[in-house]
Each structure stands twice: as C-alpha cells, then as structure tokens.
Design a protein around this motif. Structure first.
Motif, PDB file in Angstrom:
ATOM      1  N   ILE A 135     -35.009  20.697  15.878  1.00  0.00           N
ATOM      2  CA  ILE A 135     -36.308  20.582  16.550  1.00  0.00           C
ATOM      3  C   ILE A 135     -37.377  20.726  15.475  1.00  0.00           C
ATOM      4  CG2 ILE A 135     -37.877  21.639  18.219  1.00  0.00           C
ATOM      5  CD1 ILE A 135     -35.229  22.691  19.624  1.00  0.00           C
ATOM      6  N   SER A 136     -38.163  19.696  15.270  1.00  0.00           N
ATOM      7  CA  SER A 136     -39.150  19.735  14.199  1.00  0.00           C
ATOM      8  C   SER A 136     -40.374  20.549  14.619  1.00  0.00           C
ATOM      9  CB  SER A 136     -39.564  18.322  13.784  1.00  0.00           C
ATOM     10  OG  SER A 136     -40.124  17.626  14.872  1.00  0.00           O
ATOM     11  N   TYR A 137     -41.131  20.943  13.633  1.00  0.00           N
ATOM     12  CA  TYR A 137     -42.276  21.815  13.884  1.00  0.00           C
ATOM     13  C   TYR A 137     -43.476  21.344  13.083  1.00  0.00           C
ATOM     14  CZ  TYR A 137     -45.422  25.796  13.702  1.00  0.00           C
ATOM     15  OH  TYR A 137     -46.535  26.586  13.776  1.00  0.00           O
ATOM     16  N   GLY A 138     -44.631  21.403  13.720  1.00  0.00           N
ATOM     17  CA  GLY A 138     -45.880  21.123  13.034  1.00  0.00           C
ATOM     18  C   GLY A 138     -46.967  22.026  13.582  1.00  0.00           C
ATOM     19  N   GLU A 139     -48.038  22.185  12.813  1.00  0.00           N
ATOM     20  CA  GLU A 139     -49.155  22.984  13.289  1.00  0.00           C
ATOM     21  C   GLU A 139     -50.460  22.382  12.794  1.00  0.00           C
ATOM     22  OE1 GLU A 139     -47.903  26.753  11.655  1.00  0.00           O
ATOM     23  OE2 GLU A 139     -49.384  26.623  10.054  1.00  0.00           O
ATOM     24  N   VAL A 140     -51.476  22.533  13.612  1.00  0.00           N
ATOM     25  CA  VAL A 140     -52.808  22.047  13.275  1.00  0.00           C
ATOM     26  C   VAL A 140     -53.711  23.264  13.128  1.00  0.00           C
ATOM     27  CG1 VAL A 140     -54.777  20.661  14.014  1.00  0.00           C
ATOM     28  CG2 VAL A 140     -52.440  19.904  14.535  1.00  0.00           C
ATOM     29  N   GLY A 141     -54.289  23.409  11.959  1.00  0.00           N
ATOM     30  CA  GLY A 141     -55.176  24.532  11.721  1.00  0.00           C
ATOM     31  C   GLY A 141     -56.474  24.398  12.495  1.00  0.00           C
ATOM     32  N   LEU A 142     -57.152  25.513  12.634  1.00  0.00           N
ATOM     33  CA  LEU A 142     -58.432  25.529  13.330  1.00  0.00           C
ATOM     34  C   LEU A 142     -59.558  25.176  12.369  1.00  0.00           C
ATOM     35  CD1 LEU A 142     -57.842  28.827  15.325  1.00  0.00           C
ATOM     36  CD2 LEU A 142     -57.692  26.487  16.225  1.00  0.00           C
ATOM     37  N   LEU A 143     -60.675  24.731  12.928  1.00  0.00           N
ATOM     38  CA  LEU A 143     -61.854  24.492  12.113  1.00  0.00           C
ATOM     39  C   LEU A 143     -62.445  25.819  11.644  1.00  0.00           C
ATOM     40  CD1 LEU A 143     -63.476  21.687  14.313  1.00  0.00           C
ATOM     41  CD2 LEU A 143     -62.133  21.405  12.209  1.00  0.00           C
ATOM     42  N   GLU A 144     -63.399  25.763  10.754  1.00  0.00           N
ATOM     43  CA  GLU A 144     -63.956  26.977  10.168  1.00  0.00           C
ATOM     44  C   GLU A 144     -64.553  27.915  11.211  1.00  0.00           C
ATOM     45  OE1 GLU A 144     -66.593  26.426   6.923  1.00  0.00           O
ATOM     46  OE2 GLU A 144     -65.150  25.306   5.705  1.00  0.00           O
ATOM     47  N   ASP A 145     -65.065  27.348  12.299  1.00  0.00           N
ATOM     48  CA  ASP A 145     -65.658  28.184  13.344  1.00  0.00           C
ATOM     49  C   ASP A 145     -64.629  28.698  14.349  1.00  0.00           C
ATOM     50  OD1 ASP A 145     -65.046  25.906  14.742  1.00  0.00           O
ATOM     51  OD2 ASP A 145     -67.068  25.542  15.501  1.00  0.00           O
ATOM     52  N   GLY A 146     -63.349  28.432  14.087  1.00  0.00           N
ATOM     53  CA  GLY A 146     -62.288  28.915  14.961  1.00  0.00           C
ATOM     54  C   GLY A 146     -61.982  28.016  16.141  1.00  0.00           C
ATOM     55  N   SER A 147     -62.596  26.847  16.208  1.00  0.00           N
ATOM     56  CA  SER A 147     -62.349  25.934  17.321  1.00  0.00           C
ATOM     57  C   SER A 147     -61.238  24.944  16.972  1.00  0.00           C
ATOM     58  CB  SER A 147     -63.629  25.183  17.681  1.00  0.00           C
ATOM     59  OG  SER A 147     -64.073  24.413  16.589  1.00  0.00           O
ATOM     60  N   PRO A 148     -60.624  24.323  17.977  1.00  0.00           N
ATOM     61  CA  PRO A 148     -59.541  23.372  17.707  1.00  0.00           C
ATOM     62  C   PRO A 148     -60.040  22.139  16.950  1.00  0.00           C
ATOM     63  CG  PRO A 148     -59.532  24.076  20.011  1.00  0.00           C
ATOM     64  CD  PRO A 148     -60.824  24.554  19.421  1.00  0.00           C
ATOM     65  N   ASP A 149     -59.197  21.615  16.095  1.00  0.00           N
ATOM     66  CA  ASP A 149     -59.507  20.411  15.330  1.00  0.00           C
ATOM     67  C   ASP A 149     -58.982  19.216  16.119  1.00  0.00           C
ATOM     68  OD1 ASP A 149     -59.799  18.335  13.544  1.00  0.00           O
ATOM     69  OD2 ASP A 149     -59.019  19.454  11.820  1.00  0.00           O
ATOM     70  N   TYR A 150     -59.782  18.728  17.059  1.00  0.00           N
ATOM     71  CA  TYR A 150     -59.306  17.694  17.976  1.00  0.00           C
ATOM     72  C   TYR A 150     -58.949  16.393  17.273  1.00  0.00           C
ATOM     73  CZ  TYR A 150     -60.453  20.652  21.940  1.00  0.00           C
ATOM     74  OH  TYR A 150     -60.484  21.675  22.853  1.00  0.00           O
ATOM     75  N   ALA A 151     -59.680  16.031  16.239  1.00  0.00           N
ATOM     76  CA  ALA A 151     -59.364  14.797  15.513  1.00  0.00           C
ATOM     77  C   ALA A 151     -57.974  14.881  14.888  1.00  0.00           C
ATOM     78  CB  ALA A 151     -60.431  14.532  14.454  1.00  0.00           C
ATOM     79  N   GLU A 152     -57.672  16.042  14.302  1.00  0.00           N
ATOM     80  CA  GLU A 152     -56.358  16.212  13.672  1.00  0.00           C
ATOM     81  C   GLU A 152     -55.257  16.330  14.720  1.00  0.00           C
ATOM     82  OE1 GLU A 152     -53.622  16.625  10.466  1.00  0.00           O
ATOM     83  OE2 GLU A 152     -55.610  15.736  10.710  1.00  0.00           O
ATOM     84  N   ILE A 153     -55.552  16.963  15.855  1.00  0.00           N
ATOM     85  CA  ILE A 153     -54.566  17.063  16.928  1.00  0.00           C
ATOM     86  C   ILE A 153     -54.171  15.668  17.402  1.00  0.00           C
ATOM     87  CG2 ILE A 153     -54.183  17.795  19.322  1.00  0.00           C
ATOM     88  CD1 ILE A 153     -56.055  20.210  18.672  1.00  0.00           C
ATOM     89  N   ALA A 154     -55.182  14.818  17.611  1.00  0.00           N
ATOM     90  CA  ALA A 154     -54.904  13.450  18.055  1.00  0.00           C
ATOM     91  C   ALA A 154     -54.070  12.701  17.025  1.00  0.00           C
ATOM     92  CB  ALA A 154     -56.215  12.711  18.310  1.00  0.00           C
ATOM     93  N   ARG A 155     -54.356  12.933  15.747  1.00  0.00           N
ATOM     94  CA  ARG A 155     -53.593  12.253  14.693  1.00  0.00           C
ATOM     95  C   ARG A 155     -52.159  12.744  14.615  1.00  0.00           C
ATOM     96  NH1 ARG A 155     -51.883  12.338   9.578  1.00  0.00           N
ATOM     97  NH2 ARG A 155     -52.310  14.564   9.315  1.00  0.00           N
ATOM     98  N   ARG A 156     -51.949  14.037  14.872  1.00  0.00           N
ATOM     99  CA  ARG A 156     -50.627  14.637  14.678  1.00  0.00           C
ATOM    100  C   ARG A 156     -49.676  14.442  15.866  1.00  0.00           C
ATOM    101  NH1 ARG A 156     -50.225  18.743  10.943  1.00  0.00           N
ATOM    102  NH2 ARG A 156     -48.029  18.758  11.554  1.00  0.00           N
ATOM    103  N   ILE A 157     -50.208  14.216  17.045  1.00  0.00           N
ATOM    104  CA  ILE A 157     -49.328  14.005  18.201  1.00  0.00           C
ATOM    105  C   ILE A 157     -48.614  12.671  18.035  1.00  0.00           C
ATOM    106  CG2 ILE A 157     -49.271  13.526  20.684  1.00  0.00           C
ATOM    107  CD1 ILE A 157     -51.470  15.587  21.051  1.00  0.00           C
ATOM    108  N   GLY A 158     -47.285  12.717  18.047  1.00  0.00           N
ATOM    109  CA  GLY A 158     -46.498  11.512  17.845  1.00  0.00           C
ATOM    110  C   GLY A 158     -45.478  11.309  18.946  1.00  0.00           C
ATOM    111  N   PRO A 159     -44.640  10.274  18.804  1.00  0.00           N
ATOM    112  CA  PRO A 159     -43.648   9.964  19.840  1.00  0.00           C
ATOM    113  C   PRO A 159     -42.662  11.096  20.097  1.00  0.00           C
ATOM    114  CG  PRO A 159     -43.899   8.129  18.309  1.00  0.00           C
ATOM    115  CD  PRO A 159     -44.643   9.275  17.720  1.00  0.00           C
TER     116      PRO A 159
END
Length: 416
Positions: A135-159
């Motif tokens: 089972i592979s694993y990935g993580e998306v870091g938060l932006l400097e203000d502690g909020s989710p990085d939505y652009a990176e989340i969209a890029r990282r979600i795959g099939p």
C-alpha cells in the motif's frame, strides 16, 4: 501554595476569558443533550450493562452501544470496543480495513502524529506495515499559514489513491488543529475530484469540542480512543470507529476476522463504564477545554507564544506552548506532574519512548494509564521546545496544574 504574583496572574486571566468560558458551556449543553437523546432513542437500560464472556454472542449491550455511538457521531454505523489497545491501534485497524495492496493512502494535513509512522512503514520493512503490504503512501504538506495546499492535493490525487487522510489535531506540529468546518471544506474538495475516495479522519482529541463531528460533514470514516474524549475518564481502555456502514464493517473484519467482524467479542464487564463515560464526556471535555483556554491566557501574559490563542475557536483539547529552551519546557511538564492527584511525587524525565523519534517527556498523573482526557502534558525534546498540554477532568484541577507549573518555573529562576 502559590505566591501572590501567581495568584494575580490567575485572577487577570479569568477576568479576560470569562465570556469564552460561557461559550464553552453552551457547546457542552448541546452535546450533552445529543448524547442523552441517543441513549433515549435506543432505550438504554441497566441490563445493557451486563458483562459477556467467551465469544460474546448476542451481547445486546455491545450492539446498542454501537448504535448509540453511530447516532452521536451522525454516522451510519460504529464499532466501539475495549479490544482496541490505543488510538494508533484503532486508526491502524480502520486503515488496514479499507486499504488493499496497490492502493494509496494520501495524508493531506502534513506528516501525521509520530506513532502512526510505524503503521505506515516502509516498503519491504518486514513489519506488516501498510507499505510492507504494498500500500503506497504520500503526504501533502500544509501551507505556511497551516492551511491545506489544495493545488498540491489536486495534483497528488491519482488513480490509485483510495484513502485521503486528515489528522484533526495538531499532533507534535506547530499548526492550527482543523475545525469541523475546515474538515468539511477538505471533504468537499476531495469528493469533487474523486467521489469514490474514502475520506478518513483521525478524530483523536476532538470529540465534543464542537457541535458537530467530521462524519456529520461528509467524512466517510473516523476513529478515536476511549481513553481520550469519548471515554469520559471511565472507560479503562478501548477505541471507536464510526462512519459509512460498509467501511465500518471492513474495519471490524480487521479487528477480528473476515466473516466474524463485530458480531462477537466479549465485553468482560467494561460495557457500563463505556456507556457512563460517554454520558459524562461532553461535560468533562468542556472542563478540559476551559483549562486549555486558561493556560493560553496565563502564558500569553507571561510573554510566551501559544497556539491556539486563548480567544481562538477550539476544536480539540490540545494547548501548545512554545518555550525558549529545554529547561523551561521540562520545568513546565514536571510542574504539571506535581499538581496531579496520582503520582504527584514522581518526577518525569525525557526518555526514548517507543513509537517516537525524539526523547519525550510526559506528565501523566492519571487514574487511567495514559488517559489524556485527564490533565497531562508531553513534549518531544527538540527545537522549538513546544509543550503540549491536554485534558483535565475539572477546571479547578487545570488551573492548579498551570499555576503549579508557573510556580515551578519561578522557583527555578526561569521566570524573571
């Protein structure tokens, strides 16, 4: 017990936070009523508290407990058991239940709490970790203000992304814990990309701090520990999983075995304390949240940086306080221990605790070993020297702990 200076700090802080404490009481009332209504709906009676042994077939108390939890958390189903040994075990059970070789777990709130690192593991580590099972694993870091990085989340979600993970509480990170409204925002974003993705929330420390829970705003699966908020300081061990019925069922197969699931499991006399703990939980969580607000107000008066600020919205029990060095941090944690009713004579020292990457110091004078709804504090000994305080079964005890910690720091010459 305390010098006049310390008592003045207390009085000034309580004047400042008076309205905030009233707001907390309003949340307590609504959550208390919600729990009682769930008990009433399922006609909880004293015969539901009877112990079961062996296989635990037809344990009606256990079955109704699951139904009550599901209603309280606005979920289709729940699995509440003393057989979960910790929050990490409960979370691991949920993840192993729904993930299969070739799937990906993607955490979108940065690096998870230290004890989950071994559950995630490394490919081929031989430990039976998620990655050891392919089972592979990935993580998306938060932006400097502690909020989710939505652009990176969209890029990282795959099939292959099967589960998106959200850690509600800050863990050992200097970032805001996520409110239920922010979790709802994350759920909506992920579901717009892939509606079939399972959104999992580590709900530890967050239960009953707000009027709603993540499962009420679209999360598919949540998990938590009974020796934290929902156990109400009476559950002696255990955890819960709640969410969509099909995912809870898969998790139950991981807890026991496929085809057995949640239909068996002797409760061994724990049922009454789990019910009663749930009944008390909204009130006790409110007491602990008041203690965190008080701690933030006092330490801000002393010039320390806190997160959250005393006036910020609360979504978990954790109060982070940043100190200027290891000496301040250790003195604070040892002061919390000195205020305990249990083991006040013990002096905690940093040690290499299993599951953690740095030496950790923990104050935990608790009636339930490791019960973090009770007043406790811990910290990894690493820069920037942040202590994490949580719990407190009474607001009075919270105040005593904070004031004892401050007095301890003054007596050691660490506060001018």
């Amino acid at each position: 017990m305390f010098t006049d200076r310390v008592l003045r700090l207390m009085e000034q802080a309580e004047q400042k936070i008076e309205e905030k404490l009233k707001d907390i009481d309003r949340v307590v009332d609504r959550n208390q009523w919600k729990v009682i209504r769930a008990f009433q709906k399922h006609k909880v009676s004293d015969y539901h508290f009877a112990a079961s042994t062996g296989y635990g077939y037809n344990d009606r108390g256990r079955e109704v407990l699951d139904l009550v939890y599901a209603d309280v958390f606005g979920a289709e189903a729940a699995l509440v058991r003393p057989h979960f040994v910790s929050g990490t075990h409960t979370i691991g059970t949920a993840l192993f239940g729904v993930l299969r070789p070739g799937d990906e777990l993607l955490m979108i709130t940065g690096r998870p709490y230290d004890t989950l690192h071994k559950v995630i593991g490394k490919p081929g580590d031989g430990n039976g970790s998620l990655q050891d099972w392919g089972i592979s694993y990935g993580e998306v870091g938060l932006l400097e203000d502690g909020s989710p990085d939505y652009a990176e989340i969209a890029r990282r979600i795959g099939p292959s992304t099967k589960v998106v993970g959200i850690q509600r509480s800050r863990g050992y990170a200097w970032r805001p814990s996520f409110t239920v409204s922010r979790i709802a925002e994350m759920v909506r974003f992920v579901k717009e990309i892939r509606p079939d993705i399972i959104v999992f929330v580590d709900n530890c420390y967050g239960e009953f701090t707000e009027l709603t829970e993540p499962t009420e705003v679209g999360a598919d699966l949540i998990a938590g520990s009974l020796i934290k908020n929902p156990g109400g300081a009476l559950a002696e061990t255990g955890g819960y999983i709640a969410g969509k019925a099909k995912y809870v069922e898969l998790a139950s197969y991981r807890l026991t075995a496929p085809g057995i699931g949640g239909e068996v499991g002797a409760m061994l006399g724990t049922t009454r304390s789990i019910y009663q703990g749930l009944f008390l939980a909204p009130h006790l969580v409110g007491q602990a949240v008041k203690g965190s607000v008080f701690a933030a107000a006092v330490f801000e008066q002393l010039g320390f940086t806190t997160s959250p600020h005393w006036s910020d919205p609360r979504t978990d029990l954790i109060q982070a306080i940043q100190f200027t060095g290891a000496e301040h941090l250790i003195a604070f944690v040892q002061g919390i221990q000195q205020a305990a009713a249990v083991d006040a004579h013990v002096v905690p020292e940093p040690w290499d605790m299993p599951g953690y990457e740095h030496p950790v110091i923990m104050a935990a004078g608790t009636f339930i070993q490791g019960g973090s709804l009770e007043l406790s504090a811990d910290a990894p000994i690493r820069e920037p020297y942040i202590a994490y305080m949580q719990g407190g079964l009474t607001y009075s005890h919270c105040k005593m702990g904070v004031l004892t910690a401050i007095q301890n720091m003054i007596d050691r010459g660490l506060l001018a």
